[in-house]
Write a protein that holds these residues in place. Structure first.
Motif, short mmCIF file in Angstrom:
data_model
loop_
_atom_site.label_atom_id
_atom_site.label_comp_id
_atom_site.label_asym_id
_atom_site.label_seq_id
_atom_site.Cartn_x
_atom_site.Cartn_y
_atom_site.Cartn_z
N SER A 59 -16.24 22.16 22.23
CA SER A 59 -15.35 21.01 22.42
C SER A 59 -13.96 21.32 21.88
O SER A 59 -12.98 20.72 22.29
CB SER A 59 -15.92 19.75 21.76
OG SER A 59 -15.96 19.89 20.37
N GLU A 81 -12.17 13.20 23.39
CA GLU A 81 -13.58 13.00 23.64
C GLU A 81 -14.18 11.93 22.75
O GLU A 81 -15.35 11.63 22.82
CB GLU A 81 -14.34 14.31 23.47
CG GLU A 81 -14.12 15.23 24.65
CD GLU A 81 -14.64 16.62 24.38
OE1 GLU A 81 -15.53 16.76 23.54
OE2 GLU A 81 -14.15 17.55 25.03
N LYS A 83 -13.45 16.24 14.15
CA LYS A 83 -12.42 15.39 14.77
C LYS A 83 -11.97 14.31 13.80
O LYS A 83 -10.79 14.01 13.69
CB LYS A 83 -12.97 14.76 16.04
CG LYS A 83 -13.21 15.75 17.15
CD LYS A 83 -13.97 15.08 18.29
CE LYS A 83 -14.55 16.11 19.23
NZ LYS A 83 -15.49 15.52 20.19
N PHE A 102 -20.50 20.43 10.98
CA PHE A 102 -21.31 21.16 11.94
C PHE A 102 -22.01 20.25 12.94
O PHE A 102 -23.00 20.63 13.55
CB PHE A 102 -22.32 22.03 11.18
CG PHE A 102 -21.67 22.94 10.18
CD1 PHE A 102 -20.91 24.01 10.60
CD2 PHE A 102 -21.76 22.69 8.82
CE1 PHE A 102 -20.29 24.85 9.68
CE2 PHE A 102 -21.13 23.52 7.90
CZ PHE A 102 -20.40 24.60 8.33
N ASP A 103 -21.50 19.06 13.09
CA ASP A 103 -22.04 18.14 14.09
C ASP A 103 -22.06 18.81 15.46
O ASP A 103 -21.16 19.58 15.79
CB ASP A 103 -21.13 16.90 14.22
CG ASP A 103 -21.31 15.95 13.06
OD1 ASP A 103 -22.30 16.09 12.34
OD2 ASP A 103 -20.45 15.07 12.89
N MET A 104 -23.07 18.48 16.24
CA MET A 104 -23.16 19.06 17.57
C MET A 104 -21.91 18.81 18.40
O MET A 104 -21.41 19.67 19.09
CB MET A 104 -24.40 18.48 18.29
CG MET A 104 -24.76 19.20 19.56
SD MET A 104 -25.19 20.93 19.24
CE MET A 104 -24.61 21.73 20.72
N ASP A 105 -21.40 17.59 18.33
CA ASP A 105 -20.23 17.26 19.15
C ASP A 105 -18.93 17.43 18.36
O ASP A 105 -17.87 17.00 18.80
CB ASP A 105 -20.34 15.83 19.68
CG ASP A 105 -20.47 14.82 18.54
OD1 ASP A 105 -20.53 15.25 17.37
OD2 ASP A 105 -20.53 13.61 18.82
N GLN A 106 -19.03 18.02 17.20
CA GLN A 106 -17.85 18.27 16.37
C GLN A 106 -17.13 16.98 15.94
O GLN A 106 -15.95 16.99 15.61
CB GLN A 106 -16.85 19.18 17.12
CG GLN A 106 -17.36 20.59 17.27
CD GLN A 106 -17.28 21.36 15.97
OE1 GLN A 106 -16.22 21.73 15.52
NE2 GLN A 106 -18.43 21.55 15.32
N LYS A 110 -21.43 25.23 19.74
CA LYS A 110 -20.98 24.03 19.05
C LYS A 110 -19.47 23.88 19.02
O LYS A 110 -18.95 22.80 18.83
CB LYS A 110 -21.50 24.03 17.61
CG LYS A 110 -22.95 23.59 17.53
CD LYS A 110 -23.29 22.98 16.18
CE LYS A 110 -24.75 22.54 16.21
NZ LYS A 110 -25.18 21.92 14.96
N PHE A 111 -18.78 24.99 19.16
CA PHE A 111 -17.32 24.89 19.05
C PHE A 111 -16.66 24.70 20.40
O PHE A 111 -15.44 24.71 20.50
CB PHE A 111 -16.77 26.13 18.35
CG PHE A 111 -17.25 26.26 16.94
CD1 PHE A 111 -16.84 25.33 15.99
CD2 PHE A 111 -18.11 27.26 16.57
CE1 PHE A 111 -17.30 25.42 14.68
CE2 PHE A 111 -18.57 27.35 15.26
CZ PHE A 111 -18.16 26.43 14.31
#
Lengths: 215, 764
Positions: free
Chosen positions: A86, B683, B479, B471-475, A83-84
């Motif tokens: 990115s 992103e 962000k 804790f979102d999958m894509d963070q 998950k980290f």
């Protein structure tokens, strides 16, 4: 004077070399780096959240040319969980060498090496960056689930050097890092006139002076 | 043994504990000459016998911290601390902080920051005297406790450069202060939570504050130009452009920002130091009101709490109680009960009897969840990779969560097993979210406080409900928070934001850890508990944790800027600052920033929305426009980062500031030095790019609204500014006898008078 803190470093002939440790959560990235910079093992580590780095200065003798160079090594440490990514992939591009770690006692961490390699080739500064594959926890012989032969075979197929090490005992830890230093410096020396990375000069004599052979 | 000369020695120099859990450790501070260089060393006294020992483990059996919890048991935490010896070569020492109380923090050039040391008798005078034999010491103009070190040779060159007479020295005399004198103004600003603002006030009260730093500004400007002529030119351009387009607005904005009405409006030309690379908002924001002084209260006690409860044991006015918790936190003896309310396990209005029912229901539910994973057979697991993966992560993490805390230390500690059980049950409760690193950090203090597996589970569920976006999958949640923090800093401290941008640190990655585990890694255990209950009160606004982050950065901004730290140094400095924060002071600052934003009229809508504050009617039109522009352009910048060459620059208009009825305000976003670390933000979904014609690689001025008067001006100004820069660089290179600043400007502009005044003021 308006110079950045980097430029103010008094050493005027060091190479600044940045490495990044990768691999699944819990394979021992932080411990390996800590063992390398501090020379000891701390069993009470916490998981790495976000990013961190450690530094070490050393004098390196090139395995081919025998030339001695001051190296200011910056070792970046990342969180292992997918998950980290990115966050962590943002740091790939500034990295000259990758320490790809798996846990000899953990099958999954070994299987995931392939996906780390893909990540790495996508985000690194070039298609074939310098990498070393490290099988950590070699001291826990009883619990090994990945044999040396299998790991060597995988490394060969991936086209990267492989070493086994133990962050707990310190076995081979310095050798792993220095093998990567050697590879990176060889590459850098091939690039003529790359003065951009030149940082500073010498290192005090009590710093580690090592010559390395790449396996 | 090599030859060394001891030039300074002081015993009884103590470490300064930052929490109750810590002990002060005495040691010996020395300055030693060795191999032609000098070192500052501090070593724990107990450690003297074994100088090669890298670590001294100080473990005194005194009980300093007792914690009575509701179940009546008494927790004893043993004070324990690894005290690391300090050894810094003087050439590596960039600055130090020395307060009037005699506390010393050494800060290296690479950002490494050492623990604070306390001089006996608060007297560090001799230490400084010895130090000054080796290095030139200069007190920071912004922070009276910060001292910057320079090589003596470099310092001489600097002085010679400034003696070249590039800049007027008229006011120099008034700014020279005795290096280590303890003037009353110093003590005033020291230790106060608003140290920044007070030292700024001090700065403004001086006669013509900007001129002393001007030689550095000129140098900075030139070095920026060398490094990145394109963006430097364009920023300069934007400043001139602002003058031409709306000189009244500009003057007004700048004077108020500078905080002194007696200042010449062209003071902002002194802002050559702002011409750093990076993108920068050059809007004409109104000034924020001064930050108020904020007091905090002692923790809520049992007695006080009982007054909030009705006869059935329900809370009469939850809002009032939450407000009270925000102001002072909760006494440890009350925590395990009140956390259950704060985290949604109990309803505020419930009676004691209803809570009993609730507890029983929830226990049954929890046990069901627990059965679901504990009865999974090995065979089943083989076919459930998602489960296996989560389980393996949890096992790895609980074994390295707070293991040095007495509650979790030691082999086979049953509490570690409880952590495991709760996290595994949470995986069954919310399999999609599962387990993400950082969650164990969030759970451990809850289990420690509640001391009950089931209550801890449901409280944890409540906590994750609050922070699940971390804790979102894509963070994307992370962000957004980092972006929100950027907006906040840009408003409360534009100068610092601009600095961060110029030093490739605007992404604020170094705050990632703070936000992900809500400062747990930065604070002692007891402080973490205090901060969390304050945050859970949801008072006085949402996202208060971002204000806490802003308060920490506000505290470090001078150190970061004066040391000219860039990304790696900032990260190192910030990571080293962990465990050394003064929580109560930070909470005061954070609340003060909140009050400041509430009381100020020109706060952008983005920040108001971030904090859940009502949009102010007076500023809605113009300001809302601006903030939309900001958001949009930010995205735009991110988009082209992926596609455009390194030195892309953008000038994006943010629409007319209709609130003031002036011609035009420009928001200038600059990008330069393509920062490789920006992926994280880039992103963002940028499909809704609304930045108009800003998509090409050439900088373009895209005025929105009626700006016919400005056509053609930019091109002329680019040329003008470039030629000024050119002559400046030539001058430095020694080809020109003088900087020809005035002529190109007056030739290019109709507003010559203004510029001559402005520039004359500065350079002639």
């Amino acid at each position: 004077m308006i110079t950045s803190a980097h430029e103010q470093l008094r050493h005027d002939h060091d190479y600044l070399v940045k490495f990044l440790a990768l691999g699944n959560s819990g394979v021992g990235k932080t411990s390996l780096l800590y063992q390398f910079t501090e020379g000891c093992f701390n069993s009470q580590f916490t998981s790495t959240v976000g990013i961190d780095f450690k530094e070490k200065r050393l004098v390196h003798r090139c395995s081919v040319t025998g030339r001695e160079q001051g190296v200011h090594l910056q070792l970046w440490d990342t969180a292992g969980q997918e998950k980290f990514r990115s966050l962590t992939t943002a740091f790939y591009r500034n990295t000259m060498g990758f320490i790809l770690v798996f846990d000899l006692t953990n099958e999954q961490s070994f299987l995931d090496i392939r996906s780390w390699m893909e990540q790495l080739r996508t985000h690194a500064y070039c298609e074939s960056p310098d990498i070393i594959l490290v099988g950590n926890k070699v001291d826990l012989t009883e619990q090994h689930v990945v044999s040396e032969a299998r790991a060597r075979d995988a490394a060969f197929k991936l086209g990267v050097p492989y070493m086994e090490a133990s962050a707990a005992t310190g076995f081979n830890v310095t050798a792993c890092v220095l093998a990567l230093v050697d590879a990176v410096l060889l590459r850098m020396n091939r690039v003529v006139d790359d003065t951009r990375l030149t940082l500073g000069k010498t290192v005090s004599p009590d710093d580690e002076v090592t010559s390395v052979c790449v396996c | 043994m090599e030859e060394e000369t001891l030039v300074y020695q002081q015993d009884e120099v103590h470490t300064i504990p930052t929490s109750l859990e810590e002990l002060s450790v005495a040691g010996r501070l020395r300055i030693i000459e060795r191999r032609h260089s000098a070192y500052i060393e501090w070593r724990c006294s107990d450690d003297e016998s074994n100088p090669d020992n890298d670590w001294a483990v100080v473990n005194k059996s005194a009980v300093t911290f007792t914690h009575h919890n509701s179940s009546g048991s008494v927790e004893i935490s043993t004070p324990r601390r690894h005290v690391r010896p300090i050894s810094v070569e003087l050439a590596d020492l960039g600055s130090y902080k020395l307060t009037i109380e005699g506390s010393l923090v050494l800060i290296q050039r690479d950002g490494s920051t050492h623990p604070a040391l306390q001089f006996p008798g608060k007297d560090a005078e001799y230490f400084v005297e010895v130090l000054s034999r080796y290095v030139a010491i200069k007190r920071s103009e912004k922070d009276s406790t910060l001292f910057l070190l320079r090589d003596k040779k470099t310092a001489r060159i600097d002085d010679q450069l400034s003696a070249l007479g590039l800049v007027s020295h008229a006011s120099r005399g008034s700014r020279v202060r005795k290096l280590h004198g303890s003037s009353s103004s110093d003590s005033k600003s020291r230790g106060s939570p608003q140290h920044t603002s007070s030292s700024q006030v001090e700065l403004h009260s001086a006669v013509v504050p900007w001129t002393t730093a001007a030689p550095q500004r000129v140098m900075g400007f030139i070095s920026n130009f060398r490094r990145d002529p394109y963006t430097t030119t364009l920023t300069t351009l934007s400043k001139f452009y602002d003058i031409v387009l709306s000189e009244d607005d500009w003057a007004e904005g700048f004077v108020s920002e500078r905080g002194g009405d007696d200042l010449n409006p062209f003071a902002s030309l002194s802002g050559l130091d702002n011409l750093e690379p990076g993108f920068q908002v050059v809007t004409l924001k109104g000034k924020l009101v001064e930050r108020p002084r904020v007091e905090r209260l002692p923790p809520l006690t049992q007695l006080e709490y009982s007054q909030h409860c009705d006869v059935d044991g329900g809370v009469r006015d939850p809002q009032l109680l939450k407000r009270r918790i925000f102001k002072g936190g909760i006494h440890p003896s009350l925590r395990s009960e009140l956390w259950c309310y704060l985290l949604g396990y109990y309803d505020w209005s419930s009676s004691s009897a209803q809570r009993e029912v609730r507890r029983n229901e929830r226990l049954v539910e929890y046990q069901k969840l627990k059965l679901q994973w504990s009865t999974m057979t090995a065979d089943q697991e083989l076919r459930n990779s998602g489960f296996r993966e989560r389980k393996s992560l949890i096992e790895k993490d609980v074994n390295r969560t707070d293991r040095s805390h007495p509650f979790y230390e030691g082999d086979d500690n049953p509490n570690v097993q409880l952590l495991h059980n709760i996290l595994m049950s949470y995986v069954m409760f919310n399999f999609d979210l599962g387990y993400v690193q950082g969650m164990s950090d969030l759970l451990a203090p809850i289990l420690y406080v509640t001391q009950n597996e089931c209550a801890a589970f449901w409280c944890f569920v409540g906590y994750i409900d609050i922070v699940h976006r971390n804790f979102d999958m894509d963070q994307s949640g992370m962000k957004e928070q980092l972006l929100g923090l950027q907006h906040l800093i840009a408003v409360i401290d534009p100068e610092f934001m601009s600095y961060l941008e110029s030093s490739e640190s605007a992404n604020l990655y170094f705050c990632f850890r703070w936000l992900l585990v809500r400062f747990k890694r930065e604070l002692s255990y007891s402080d973490t508990l205090r901060l969390w209950e304050v945050l859970w009160s949801q008072e006085p606004c949402k996202n208060f944790h971002l204000l806490v982050a802003a308060a920490i950065l506000d505290h470090e901004r001078n150190t970061i800027m004066e040391n000219k730290f860039e990304f790696t140094e900032i990260l190192k400095h910030i990571n080293d600052t962990s465990q050394r924060l003064n929580l109560e002071e930070l909470l005061c600052s954070a609340e003060a920033i909140y009050e400041q934003l509430v009381a100020s009229s020109d706060v952008p809508a983005a920040v108001l929305t971030l904090l859940g504050l009502p949009l102010k009617p007076s500023s809605q039109d113009g300001e809302a426009d601006v903030s939309v522009g900001e958001l949009a352009s930010e995205k735009c910048v991110s988009t082209d980062e992926e596609t455009s060459p390194l030195e892309s620059s953008r000038i994006i208009s943010a629409g007319p500031s209709s609130s003031r009825g002036k011609k035009e305000n420009f928001v200038l976003y600059r990008r330069c030095d393509h920062n490789d670390d920006d992926d994280f933000l880039s992103e963002e979904d940028t499909s809704g790019d609304s930045c108009g014609g800003a998509g090409d690689n050439n900088a373009s001025v895209v005025p929105r609204g009626d700006t016919s008067a400005t056509d053609g001006a930019p091109r002329g100004l680019v040329g003008t500014v470039t030629s000024i820069l050119g002559s400046a660089v030539r001058h430095i290179a020694g080809e020109d006898a003088s900087i020809d600043l005035l002529s190109p400007i007056s030739a290019a502009l109709h507003n010559e008078g203004l510029f001559e005044d402005a520039i004359g003021q500065q350079y002639l």
